[in-house]
Design a protein around this motif. Structure first.
Motif, PDB file in Angstrom:
ATOM      1  N   THR A 157      -4.531   7.970   8.293  1.00  0.00           N
ATOM      2  CA  THR A 157      -5.071   8.822   9.363  1.00  0.00           C
ATOM      3  C   THR A 157      -6.545   8.488   9.602  1.00  0.00           C
ATOM      4  N   GLU A 158      -7.291   8.308   8.513  1.00  0.00           N
ATOM      5  CA  GLU A 158      -8.729   8.014   8.642  1.00  0.00           C
ATOM      6  C   GLU A 158      -9.007   6.759   9.457  1.00  0.00           C
ATOM      7  N   VAL A 159      -8.179   5.718   9.232  1.00  0.00           N
ATOM      8  CA  VAL A 159      -8.474   4.428   9.885  1.00  0.00           C
ATOM      9  C   VAL A 159      -7.611   4.183  11.131  1.00  0.00           C
TER      10      VAL A 159
ATOM     11  N   GLU B 160      -5.366   1.353  -6.577  1.00  0.00           N
ATOM     12  CA  GLU B 160      -6.165   0.126  -6.423  1.00  0.00           C
ATOM     13  C   GLU B 160      -6.065  -0.449  -5.014  1.00  0.00           C
ATOM     14  N   ASN B 161      -7.180  -0.936  -4.513  1.00  0.00           N
ATOM     15  CA  ASN B 161      -7.241  -1.681  -3.237  1.00  0.00           C
ATOM     16  C   ASN B 161      -6.797  -0.893  -2.009  1.00  0.00           C
ATOM     17  N   LEU B 162      -6.860   0.417  -2.059  1.00  0.00           N
ATOM     18  CA  LEU B 162      -6.440   1.173  -0.872  1.00  0.00           C
ATOM     19  C   LEU B 162      -7.358   0.900   0.322  1.00  0.00           C
ATOM     20  N   ASP B 163      -8.556   0.342   0.024  1.00  0.00           N
ATOM     21  CA  ASP B 163      -9.454   0.022   1.149  1.00  0.00           C
ATOM     22  C   ASP B 163      -8.950  -1.170   1.964  1.00  0.00           C
ATOM     23  N   LEU B 164      -7.870  -1.807   1.489  1.00  0.00           N
ATOM     24  CA  LEU B 164      -7.226  -2.835   2.341  1.00  0.00           C
ATOM     25  C   LEU B 164      -6.627  -2.188   3.596  1.00  0.00           C
ATOM     26  N   ILE B 165      -6.327  -0.899   3.495  1.00  0.00           N
ATOM     27  CA  ILE B 165      -5.869  -0.156   4.688  1.00  0.00           C
ATOM     28  C   ILE B 165      -7.137   0.178   5.483  1.00  0.00           C
TER      29      ILE B 165
ATOM     30  N   ILE C  42      -2.217   8.069   0.603  1.00  0.00           N
ATOM     31  CA  ILE C  42      -1.899   6.983   1.551  1.00  0.00           C
ATOM     32  C   ILE C  42      -1.896   7.548   2.977  1.00  0.00           C
ATOM     33  N   ARG C  43      -1.286   8.717   3.126  1.00  0.00           N
ATOM     34  CA  ARG C  43      -1.250   9.374   4.447  1.00  0.00           C
ATOM     35  C   ARG C  43      -2.679   9.602   4.956  1.00  0.00           C
ATOM     36  N   LYS C  44      -3.526  10.107   4.067  1.00  0.00           N
ATOM     37  CA  LYS C  44      -4.912  10.437   4.439  1.00  0.00           C
ATOM     38  C   LYS C  44      -5.653   9.172   4.874  1.00  0.00           C
ATOM     39  N   ARG C  45      -5.474   8.126   4.080  1.00  0.00           N
ATOM     40  CA  ARG C  45      -6.160   6.859   4.364  1.00  0.00           C
ATOM     41  C   ARG C  45      -5.701   6.305   5.735  1.00  0.00           C
TER      42      ARG C  45
END
Ligand code: PMP
Length: 395
Positions: A210-212, A171-176, A205-208
């Motif tokens: 790296t993406e941002v 949930e809410n991983l887009d906060l990253i 989490i690692r992927k997210r």
């Protein structure tokens, strides 16, 4: 004249109304010897510090040799000091290419402070993400990313723009996002109740991050240096953080911490302005000498395998009525019991039988099991048997 006990209760600042209050005469291997003649089994290793047991002879020898050469000579980062440089080299030999540079500190919380500042400076961003039930230390920056309101609220306002996600939840991983400087987490939560991260979640989490372009900080202050059955627990996850923080077992009983990262990221600490992150005592030569000997013993004596052996013995030995589960990895284990009352009864009764167990900060139904990795088999068996019989007596 005041006894030491009087002085402790009168003059040493207290952090609770119920200190354990054992009066220590000396400590050796997995035992404390008290002033009143008791020999107590240390089953928490000073909260995951004394992984080689107390006063490992090679650590003690390294300390004595260093004391005869020099103590503090200059603030961190200016002089070449053999124990510090050699310790950095040995730590780097255990880490992947992107974590081969280490900044030495004095403690866990100071390592997290440094890591957060490094992430802010490198990314030129300020938003931080932490996790509910985490624990990162008690200085202001570390407390700002610690996910327990009861500990935070008395000290508000803390750092702004800090957000908390739920551990092991998607949930809410887009906060990253693109404003995030860092995500800080324990890959196995310690004070939150010995909760390992799920592998696929950690990879996400690692992927997210790296993406941002957010830096991922792993706080391995409690889980590091062999306690979980690998040198660092992240090595069991196929995930590499951008910054790794460490302390506790790092110094073999001496105070030291550190944070490791890449050459590229550490460039941010060199300029604009130079000396923007310094410490007087970080990487103290005596602590580094102890840490170097400690790590060498950990490697030479294959104690990391022993952590796995402890896990197998404890998990297979502790089953039955009153036990909800034993979780964790290696010798970083938590014994979850059916109620708070039962947990308290067992911890107190074990103490009467000269076995020191502990709580974790955020849970009152969990007994912390974190013996020295060197604990002799007969002592480990004795503790398991004693716990089993106490639990079945009270449950
Ligand atoms: N992070 C974690 C995961 C910890 O367990 C601790 C200490 N319990 C700290 C940070 C803080 O370390 P220190 O007490 O050395 O500041």
């Amino acid at each position: 004249m005041n006894t030491s006990k009087d002085n402790f209760y009168q003059f040493v600042a207290q952090t609770s109304d119920f200190p354990i209050g054992l009066e220590i005469d000396r400590a050796e291997s997995c035992f404390f010897y008290t002033k009143d003649g008791k020999k107590i089994i240390d089953f928490i290793s000073g909260i995951a510090v004394s992984s080689l047991g107390h006063r490992h002879p090679k650590v003690v020898q390294a300390i004595k040799e260093q004391v005869d050469k020099h103590l503090h000579v200059m603030v961190y980062g200016e002089f070449i000091q053999k124990p510090q440089s050699d310790f950095a080299g040995l730590i780097a030999s255990q880490l992947p290419e992107s974590l081969k540079r280490v900044y030495f500190t004095n403690s866990g919380t100071e390592s997290n402070e440094g890591a957060l500042k490094l992430a802010k400076k490198f990314t030129e961003r300020s938003k931080l993400i932490g996790f509910k039930n985490s624990y990162h230390g008690d200085s202001h920056g570390s407390l700002s990313v610690t996910g327990r309101d009861v500990y935070r609220e008395p000290f508000l306002p803390l750092l702004p723009d800090v957000h908390f996600l739920t551990f092991n939840s998607y949930e809410n991983l887009d906060l990253i996002d693109e404003k995030t400087a860092a995500v800080i987490m324990e890959p196995i939560q310690g004070e939150g109740g010995i909760v390992p991260a799920d592998k696929t979640w950690l990879q996400e989490i690692r992927k997210r991050c790296t993406e941002v372009g957010a830096l991922l900080i792993f706080d391995e202050i409690q889980s590091g240096f062999g306690r979980t059955g690998s040198m660092f627990v992240f090595q069991q996850y196929d995930v590499v953080p951008d910054i790794l923080t460490m302390a506790k077992a790092m110094g073999g009983g001496m105070p030291i911490g550190g944070f490791a990262s890449s050459n590229e990221i550490f460039e941010a600490f060199k300029n604009d302005p130079p000396l923007n992150h310094v410490t007087t005592f970080g990487g103290h030569p005596v602590s580094c000498a102890a840490g170097l000997a400690n790590l060498q013993v950990l490697l030479d004596e294959d104690l990391i395998q022993r952590a796995k052996w402890i896990e197998e013995k404890v998990k297979s030995g502790l089953t039955g009525r009153g036990i909800v589960e034993v979780r964790g990895k290696g010798a970083m284990l938590g014994l979850e019991l059916a109620s708070r009352e039962l947990t308290q009864q067992v911890v107190e009764a074990a103490m009467e039988k000269n076995i020191l167990l502990g709580w974790t900060l955020h849970s009152n139904t969990l007994i912390r099991l974190a013996p020295p990795l060197t604990i002799p088999e007969e002592i480990l068996d004795l503790v398991i048997e004693t716990l089993k019989s106490l639990i079945s007596e009270f449950a």
